[in-house]
Design an enzyme around this catalytic site. Sequence first.
Site, PDB file in Angstrom:
ATOM      1  N   ARG A   1     -12.671  -8.935   1.637  1.00  0.00           N
ATOM      2  CA  ARG A   1     -11.881  -9.644   0.528  1.00  0.00           C
ATOM      3  C   ARG A   1     -12.879 -10.985   0.122  1.00  0.00           C
ATOM      4  NH1 ARG A   1      -6.995 -13.089   2.928  1.00  0.00           N
ATOM      5  NH2 ARG A   1      -7.447 -12.970   5.065  1.00  0.00           N
TER       6      ARG A   1
ATOM      7  N   GLU B   1       2.809  -7.933 -11.720  1.00  0.00           N
ATOM      8  CA  GLU B   1       1.666  -7.032 -11.548  1.00  0.00           C
ATOM      9  C   GLU B   1       1.430  -6.147 -12.963  1.00  0.00           C
ATOM     10  OE1 GLU B   1       3.706  -7.287  -9.253  1.00  0.00           O
ATOM     11  OE2 GLU B   1       2.670  -8.570  -7.650  1.00  0.00           O
TER      12      GLU B   1
ATOM     13  N   PHE C   1       0.317  -3.461  -4.475  1.00  0.00           N
ATOM     14  CA  PHE C   1       1.092  -4.033  -5.883  1.00  0.00           C
ATOM     15  C   PHE C   1      -0.047  -3.894  -6.809  1.00  0.00           C
ATOM     16  CE2 PHE C   1       2.322  -7.248  -2.225  1.00  0.00           C
ATOM     17  CZ  PHE C   1       3.439  -6.403  -2.153  1.00  0.00           C
TER      18      PHE C   1
ATOM     19  N   HIS D   1      -6.118  -6.155   1.274  1.00  0.00           N
ATOM     20  CA  HIS D   1      -5.043  -5.998   2.133  1.00  0.00           C
ATOM     21  C   HIS D   1      -4.606  -4.480   2.028  1.00  0.00           C
ATOM     22  CE1 HIS D   1      -5.263 -10.261   1.561  1.00  0.00           C
ATOM     23  NE2 HIS D   1      -4.531 -10.540   2.528  1.00  0.00           N
TER      24      HIS D   1
ATOM     25  N   ARG E   1      -8.183  -6.866   4.572  1.00  0.00           N
ATOM     26  CA  ARG E   1      -7.708  -8.034   4.876  1.00  0.00           C
ATOM     27  C   ARG E   1      -8.677  -8.790   6.121  1.00  0.00           C
ATOM     28  NH1 ARG E   1      -2.943 -10.503   8.747  1.00  0.00           N
ATOM     29  NH2 ARG E   1      -3.215 -12.679   8.352  1.00  0.00           N
TER      30      ARG E   1
END
Lengths: 309, 215
Positions: free
Chosen positions: A10, A58, A83, A109, A167
């Site tokens: 990330r 979202e 999400f 993540h 993550r």
Amino acid sequence: MKPEIKIATRQSFGEALKKLGDENENIVVLDADLSSATKTEIFAKAYPERFFDMGIAEQDMIGTAAGLATCGKIPFASSFAAFATGRVYDQIRASICYPNLNVKICGTHAGITVGEDGATHQMLEDISLMRGLPNMTVLCPSDDISTKWAVEEASKINGPVYIRLARAATPVIYEENKIFTFGKAVQFGDGTDATVFATGVEVAEALKAQEILKGYNIDIRVVDMLSIKPIDKDIIERCAMGTDRLISIEDHSIIGGLGSAIAEVLTERYPAKLKRMGMQDTFGQSGKAVDLMNFYKLNAEAIVKELKN
Amino acid sequence: MEVNESLLKELSKKAINIRRNIIEMVYMASSGHPGGALSIVDILTILYFYEMKVDLSNSKDENRDRFVLSKGHASPALYATLAEKGFIKKEELRKFRSINSLLQGHPDMKKIPGVDMTTGSLGQGLSAANGMALAGKLDQKSYRVYCMLGDGEIEEGQIWEAAMSASHYKLDNLCVIVDNNNLQIDGEISKVMSPYPIDKKFEAFGFEVLRNRWS
């Protein structure tokens, strides 16, 4: 492999986005209140006028990205994988993939390596959801270098792309100057005892296992499946022909993910047995990433154990 | 363009043609949503023949006004209007909802010139319209974006996420129209899942609301 340097993909993603922004003013970035975690904040700081925080909404983020794309922008919409894909599956399907709009969806993540947040945040079905969509490209880079490549490559594709990111900090695998080819996997070693097809955070684990297994006189090859769709059919067929055992490993459900994708290719091209390692049709739980990888048999030790049998 | 008797007469004539074509299309297809299409004809007529800047010879002009039919099931109205405008051949209307036709059950921007956004899954069009309006602001263009919502459609939560965004990003180049025909598939919207008072809700979300009641 340089295990001494660990970077979360990330972080690499955030840096790559900023670089893209330097080069192309059509790059715009959307986030849903997680910019400090997804690292889109790096872009936001450099180009605040091209960064849109959509709040905790979202569905609207995905739809807005679609609208921006119809006007020639190249939107990167980012959130946690849960999400950014599951929550907005129909928005991606109807507003992005069906009209084939140039939107990049970046799910950070992903997988159980999210750790402490637990099952609601550990997305284990995103590869399955995204690769089933027509027009969608699915990339799952394994380290800092391949992530930076994936982000740049995604910007060159005129259509939807899903990039799956992690993550946890993982080892840097590739040299800075590594050249990747779109749709092609990367093979490490040419052992014939087994092939381990791995993706994302599991590539470093597979490479660790490769080293350990040498001590037991077991010579395996590891294949980094950084492109899930399109998938490198040739390398799958070649490895099926050239090695005694086949294993797939992913921080994702074994249903619909990398293992399934490989099984589909094997069925059509070269039927062979495949052991699918990954989440065995179950949700995760809270814990440290390293403990969870051990518990769910997603680490190097689990691969070693499997291949010693 | 000044609104005078002769213009009104001309627009009424177009609206009648559009209505006639909607009925014919849905009859030929034995499928489709005539009610939700017929209820927006006057609005579409005003938009496409009075209000919006669109160019038949350059349907992808980046300075054009955009229209998003968020209530995509009203596609016959959009197709008939685009045919009246010249974007779609009138013969094509008879192929509505049939195999290999440009005219899908719900609007497909990749197939039909003049369609600015693919819609059909309710609740998603306003977000896309916001994206177009944001792009217009970024590029300092003067085009406007029009988005047509159904009154049943605004039961979808995403509409209110988008209403919040439109206001937050001060999208004064956006015009949202709610077609308040008071009907959805299962009955009157006030009985199925009332979104009333619609005007006060949009006002609370930061919109300037103009009410136009059926007379």
